[in-house]
Scaffold this motif. Structure first.
Motif, short mmCIF file in Angstrom:
data_model
loop_
_atom_site.label_atom_id
_atom_site.label_comp_id
_atom_site.label_asym_id
_atom_site.label_seq_id
_atom_site.Cartn_x
_atom_site.Cartn_y
_atom_site.Cartn_z
N ASP A 1 -47.14 21.77 -27.71
CA ASP A 1 -47.77 22.23 -26.30
C ASP A 1 -48.97 23.09 -26.66
O ASP A 1 -49.77 23.24 -26.01
N ALA A 2 -48.40 24.14 -27.63
CA ALA A 2 -49.12 25.42 -27.74
C ALA A 2 -50.59 24.81 -28.28
O ALA A 2 -51.61 25.44 -27.95
N ALA A 3 -50.68 24.11 -29.10
CA ALA A 3 -51.68 23.45 -30.05
C ALA A 3 -52.70 22.67 -28.96
O ALA A 3 -53.77 23.03 -28.95
N ALA A 4 -52.03 21.96 -28.18
CA ALA A 4 -52.86 21.02 -27.41
C ALA A 4 -53.32 22.07 -26.24
O ALA A 4 -54.75 21.75 -25.66
N PHE B 1 -57.52 11.11 -36.53
CA PHE B 1 -58.11 12.31 -36.43
C PHE B 1 -59.63 12.05 -35.66
O PHE B 1 -59.84 13.14 -34.82
N GLN B 2 -60.37 11.43 -36.21
CA GLN B 2 -61.61 10.99 -35.64
C GLN B 2 -61.61 10.72 -34.15
O GLN B 2 -62.14 11.11 -33.44
N LYS B 3 -60.64 9.82 -33.99
CA LYS B 3 -60.41 9.26 -32.67
C LYS B 3 -60.00 10.24 -31.72
O LYS B 3 -60.46 10.28 -30.47
N LEU B 4 -59.06 11.20 -32.18
CA LEU B 4 -58.40 12.15 -31.20
C LEU B 4 -59.64 13.11 -30.84
O LEU B 4 -60.04 13.39 -29.62
N GLU C 1 -45.02 13.61 -41.08
CA GLU C 1 -46.27 12.86 -41.51
C GLU C 1 -47.46 13.35 -40.65
O GLU C 1 -47.39 13.41 -39.60
N ASP C 2 -48.71 13.16 -41.08
CA ASP C 2 -49.82 13.74 -40.33
C ASP C 2 -50.13 12.94 -39.28
O ASP C 2 -50.55 13.09 -38.12
N TRP C 3 -49.85 11.52 -39.64
CA TRP C 3 -50.29 10.39 -38.53
C TRP C 3 -49.32 10.93 -37.31
O TRP C 3 -49.93 10.73 -36.05
N TRP C 4 -48.08 11.33 -37.49
CA TRP C 4 -47.24 11.43 -36.27
C TRP C 4 -47.72 12.85 -35.64
O TRP C 4 -47.60 12.80 -34.10
N ILE C 5 -48.07 13.69 -36.40
CA ILE C 5 -48.50 14.91 -35.57
C ILE C 5 -49.70 14.79 -34.75
O ILE C 5 -49.91 14.96 -33.39
N THR C 6 -50.71 14.11 -35.31
CA THR C 6 -52.02 13.66 -34.44
C THR C 6 -51.66 12.96 -33.21
O THR C 6 -52.12 13.04 -32.09
N VAL C 7 -50.67 11.91 -33.29
CA VAL C 7 -50.44 11.12 -32.26
C VAL C 7 -49.93 11.96 -31.20
O VAL C 7 -49.99 11.76 -30.03
N GLU C 8 -48.86 12.71 -31.60
CA GLU C 8 -48.10 13.71 -30.69
C GLU C 8 -49.17 14.69 -29.95
O GLU C 8 -49.10 14.83 -28.75
N LEU C 9 -50.02 15.14 -30.68
CA LEU C 9 -51.17 16.03 -29.74
C LEU C 9 -51.81 15.33 -29.28
O LEU C 9 -52.24 15.71 -27.97
N LYS D 1 -51.17 12.64 -27.32
CA LYS D 1 -50.64 12.49 -25.99
C LYS D 1 -50.47 13.62 -25.22
O LYS D 1 -50.60 13.46 -24.02
N ARG D 2 -50.48 14.77 -25.86
CA ARG D 2 -50.39 15.93 -24.97
C ARG D 2 -51.83 16.12 -24.61
O ARG D 2 -52.08 17.06 -23.72
N LEU D 3 -52.83 15.75 -25.02
CA LEU D 3 -54.33 15.67 -24.29
C LEU D 3 -54.52 14.65 -23.51
O LEU D 3 -55.74 14.52 -23.10
N GLY D 4 -53.62 13.85 -23.38
CA GLY D 4 -53.59 12.88 -22.04
C GLY D 4 -54.03 11.49 -22.69
O GLY D 4 -54.19 10.49 -21.68
N LEU D 5 -53.98 11.34 -23.86
CA LEU D 5 -54.61 9.97 -24.25
C LEU D 5 -53.26 9.16 -24.63
O LEU D 5 -52.15 9.31 -24.81
N ARG D 6 -53.38 7.82 -23.99
CA ARG D 6 -52.31 6.72 -23.93
C ARG D 6 -52.33 5.89 -25.16
O ARG D 6 -52.29 4.85 -25.47
#
Ligand code: SF4
Length: 694
Positions: free
Chosen positions: A99-102, A129-132, A486-494, A496-501
C-alpha cells in the motif's frame, strides 16, 4: 563432501548471458552444490561463478521482510548497515508495504514516475514490470541495464540488420575457420563460451583478438591486436579499406542482400592502413593481414563485448563490425555471423520483453499506432503512450531536474552501476518516493522509502533467454526466505493497487500472454519449455528446437536487405591532458559479477578476490614509486577513489583498469557520463584520470 542430497532441481545459472543449465543439489533446504547439465549453451560445463557462487542465496543479509523507511531515519545516503537496518527502516506486513509503495508512486503519478526493471529476473517478470509502468502510469519511462551494456550494439543491429539479437549462436564457432573477438574478455566474463573459442583455436581456427587490454585469450590467438583505447573505428575501417582496395569483398552477396554499398565503399577510401596506424597503434601490415585472413575465410564469426559498446561512438563501432560481416558475406551460414556477447543472464530476454523506453515487447515501436492497438486490445486497461520514454541515464538527469520524483527499481543497482555514481546517488536521495525490490539491501536500497524482499533465481519459476536466443526454463529449488516473495507476485500486487485488473496466478499465465504479443515466441509454450528445458527462437514448428542461425535468405528490413552505415573516427569525449594524463577503463573480473551484490556475498568467490583492486603496467607502477599491493589514488573530474594496485603487463602503460564490483572503491565514482547519441550508452571504457601514490 558432495555425496548426498535430498533432491536435485534443473535450472539456469543466475550470472552471465551464456545461460549454463545447472542442477541444484538441495540438502536440508539449502543448495549443497551445483553441477552443470547438458544445456545447449554449456553441454555440462560451468565456470567458477556457476559452480561455487551459489551460496549468496543463504547469506545473512537476505531481505526476509518488507521494510518501510522510519520517520526518524537519518537523511538518505549510502549509510545503512545491511546487518543493522533497524536504524533506518522498520519491518512491515506485505499489505502495509505494498500500500505504501503504490500510494507513494500513485500520488506522484504520470511522467513523474519511472521504472528500472531487472535483467536478472525472468522474462515473465520483465514483461510484467514494463507493462506496469506503461499501463499504471500511462507512459514509457521504463528501462534496464541494457542501456549500460549493449544498447549501442542493439541500436546498430536494429538499424542495419533489422533485429537486435545475435545472428548465430556462439556454439556456431565450431563451424567457423576464422573468428574475431573484439572488446570482450570472454575467459573472465563469458567463461563457458570461451571454452568453445579455445577449442576452435586448438583445432586450427584462426582467432583474431582485438582489445586495448591484453587478455588470457591471447594465448590462443593467431592475431592479437592491442589497439589504442577508443580507436576501434580507425582500425576496423582500415581493415575494410584493404578488403575494398584488394577487391576481397563478396559482390554477389552484397548485390543480393545489402544496400548502401557504394556509399560505404567511397567512405572507406579515406582509411588507408598507413593513415590509420597512427590512430589505432596497429601496424599497417598487420591490418592488411587481418583483412586478408578474415575476407578469405570460408566461414567467419564476429563476437564483441562492452569494449565495443561502451563508448560515445559505440554505435559506430558496431556499425563497422556489421559492415565487415556484410561485405564479406559472413552472415546467415553455418559458422558465420554477428554475436554481441550479452552480459546479465537475462538481458536478452528483458530486452525482448520490452524493458526499453522506445519499444514494446519484441522491439515493436511505441510510436507505431497499429502496434499500440494490438497491445491495447490484449492489455485492456488503458492505452499505450505513443512517445518514447526516457533511458536510464536520462531518468537520473530528470530526477535532478525535478521532472521525475518517484521510482520503482527492481533488481538494478544504479547507486553502483551508473556513470558518475555520486550524481546517481544524489538523484536517488532526491526522490520523493523510491520503491526498491531486491534480494539484498543493496547500495540503491539504502535510498529507498519502501523495500520489497524478492527471490533469488533458485527460488523462482520462470524463463530466461541467453545470448544465443535460447529461451530456457528456470525452476524453483527452494522457497524464498522468510516473507520474501517471487518478483512476479510483487509486481502483480502493486499493479492491483494501482487499479489494474491483472489476474495472473502463475508465471505460466504471463508467458501465455507474451506469446500473444511476441511473434519471436511462435511455437514456444510454457509446457514445451518445461519438457525440453530450452528452445531457440525463432522456432519454426512445435517440434523445431529452434534456429541457431538466422538471415540465410535476407533480413527483416525493407526489401529484405541489410544496410551499410559508414562510420567516422570520433575522439573519446574526454581525452587525457596535463591534469588528468592517463586513461581509465572499467570492467569485470572472473570472480565478481557486476556490482558485486551477489558474488561479494559468496564465500568462495569473495575469498578468491576479496579486495578492491586496479591494474596498471609494471612500468607505470615503478614511475609512481609504488609496488604491487600499495594503495594508490585515482582521480577524475567526477571524484577520487583509493584502491590497491596490481601490476599487469596486459594493461598499456598509459592506462588503468578498474573493476566496478567494489563499493569501497567504486569505479563509477570516476567514470564519464557522456553518452552515445544513438544507443544512449555511457562511455564507461574511457575517461581521463590522474594517478597518485598515497
Ligand atoms: Fe554461469 Fe556464465 Fe559461468 Fe555459465 S559461464 S556458469 S552462465 S557465469
Amino acid at each position: 563432501d558432495t555425496g548426498d542430497f535430498d533432491r536435485e532441481v534443473a535450472s539456469i545459472c543466475p550470472f552471465c548471458g551464456v545461460g549454463c543449465q545447472v542442477s541444484l543439489k538441495i540438502k536440508d533446504e539449502k543448495v549443497k552444490f551445483v553441477e552443470g547439465i547438458n544445456g545447449p549453451a554449456n553441454e555440462g560445463r560451468l565456470c567458477v561463478k556457476g559452480r561455487f557462487g551459489f551460496d549468496y542465496i543463504h547469506h545473512d543479509h537476505r531481505l526476509t521482510t518488507p521494510l518501510i523507511r522510519r520517520a526518524d531515519a537519518p537523511a538518505k545516503g549510502l549509510n545503512v548497515d545491511p546487518g543493522n537496518w533497524q536504524t533506518h527502516f522498520r519491518a512491515a506486513s506485505w499489505d502495509e508495504a505494498l500500500d505504501a509503495a503504490a500510494n507513494g508512486l500513485n500520488a506522484i503519478g504520470g511522467t513523474g514516475v519511472a521504472g528500472f526493471g531487472s535483467a536478472k529476473c525472468s522474462n515473465e517478470e520483465a514483461y510484467l514490470f514494463q507493462k506496469l509502468i506503461r499501463q499504471g502510469f500511462g507512459h514509457n519511462n521504463v528501462d534496464h541495464c541494457t542501456r549500460l551494456c549493449h544498447a549501442s550494439s542493439v541500436a546498430a543491429l536494429m538499424e542495419n540488420v533489422g533485429s537486435g539479437a545475435v545472428t548465430a549462436t556462439f556454439n556456431e564457432i565450431e563451424n567457423a575457420d576464422v573468428a574475431i573477438v573484439i572488446g570482450a574478455n570472454p575467459i573472465e566474463n563469458h567463461p563457458v563460451a570461451a571454452t568453445y573459442f579455445k577449442q576452435f583455436a586448438k583445432r586450427g581456427g584462426k582467432l583474431i583478438v582485438m582489445d586495448p587490454r591484453g587478455q588470457a585469450l591471447k594465448r590462443f590467438a593467431s592475431h592479437m591486436l592491442q589497439f589504442r583505447p577508443g580507436a576501434d573505428v580507425s582500425m576496423l575501417n582500415a581493415i575494410m579499406h584493404v578488403i575494398v582496395a584488394e577487391k576481397l569483398y563478396d559482390q554477389q552477396y552484397i548485390d543480393a542482400y545489402t544496400e548502401n554499398w557504394e556509399a560505404e565503399k567511397a567512405h572507406l577510401a579515406d582509411f588507408a592502413p598507413e593513415k590509420m596506424t597512427g590512430i589505432c597503434g596497429i601496424d599497417a601490415e598487420v591490418l592488411r593481414d587481418v583483412a586478408r585472413t578474415f575476407a578469405s575465410a570460408k566461414s567467419a564469426m564476429i563476437f564483441w563485448g562492452m569494449g565495443v559498446s561502451q563508448h560515445i561512438h559505440g554505435t559506430d563501432n558496431s556499425r563497422c563490425l556489421i559492415s565487415l560481416a556484410l561485405m564479406t558475406g559472413q552472415v546467415g551460414r553455418p559458422g558465420a555471423g554477428l554475436h554481441p556477447l550479452r552480459g546479465q543472464n537475462n538481458v536478452q530476454g528483458a530486452s525482448d520483453a520490452g524493458l526499453i523506453p522506445m519499444f514494446l515487447p519484441d522491439y515493436q515501436p511505441v510510436g507505431d499506432a497499429d502496434v499500440r492497438t494490438t497491445f491495447q486490445e490484449i492489455w485492456q486497461d488503458g492505452g499505450v503512450h505513443p512517445d518514447k520514454g526516457l533511458t536510464v541515464t536520462e531518468i537520473l538527469d530528470a530526477v535532478h531536474a525535478g521532472d521525475i520524483r518517484g521510482m520503482y527499481i527492481s533488481g538494478e543497482n544504479p547507486a553502483m552501476s551508473d556513470p558518475d555514481v555520486d550524481h546517481a546517488r544524489a538523484a536517488l536521495a532526491k526522490l520523493d518516493h523510491l520503491v526498491v525490490q531486491d534480494i539484498f539491501l543493496t547500495e540503491t536500497a539504502n535510498f529507498a522509502d519502501v523495500i520489497l524482499p524478492a527471490s533469488a533465481f533458485a527460488e523462482k519459476n520462470g524463463t530466461v533467454t541467453n545470448t544465443n536466443r535460447q529461451v530456457q526454463m528456470g525452476r524453483a529449488a527452494l522457497a524464498p526466505p522468510g516473507a520474501a516473495r517471487e518478483d512476479w507476485w510483487i509486481t502483480v500486487e502493486l499493479a492491483k493497487r494501482l487499479g489494474l485488473r491483472w489476474s495472473y496466478s502463475h508465471p505460466r499465465d504471463v508467458f501465455a500472454e507474451m506469446t500473444q504479443v511476441m511473434p519471436s515466441l511462435a511455437n514456444i509454450t510454457w509446457d514445451r519449455l518445461a519438457a525440453e528445458n530450452a528452445v531457440t527462437y525463432p522456432s519454426l514448428s512445435p517440434t523445431d528446437p529452434g534456429q541457431p542461425i538466422v538471415f540465410a535468405d535476407g533480413f527483416p528490413r525493407a526489401g529484405g536487405r541489410a544496410k551499410f552505415t559508414p562510420a567516422n573516427v570520433i575522439a573519446p569525449d574526454e581525452v587525457p591532458d596535463a591534469d588528468y594524463p592517463m586513461i581509465l577503463t572499467t570492467g569485470r573480473q572472473l570472480e565478481h559479477w557486476h556490482t558485486g551484490s551477489m558474488t561479494r556475498r559468496s564465500k568462495v568467490l569473495d575469498a578468491v578476490e576479496p579486495e578492491a583492486n586496479c591494474s596498471l603496467h609494471p612500468a607505470t607502477l615503478r614511475a609512481l614509486g609504488a609496488q604491487p599491493g600499495d594503495m594508490i589514488r585515482l582521480t577524475t573530474r567526477r571524484g577520487s577513489i583509493d584502491i590497491m594496485a596490481r601490476a599487469d603487463r596486459a594493461v598499456a602503460p598509459d592506462m588503468v583498469f578498474v573493476p566496478f564490483a567494489y563499493v569501497e572503491a567504486a569505479a563509477n565514482t570516476l567514470t564519464n557520463p557522456a553518452i552515445d547519441p544513438y544507443g544512449k550508452i555511457p562511455e564507461f571504457k574511457f575517461a581521463a584520470v590522474r594517478i597518485e601514490k598515497i
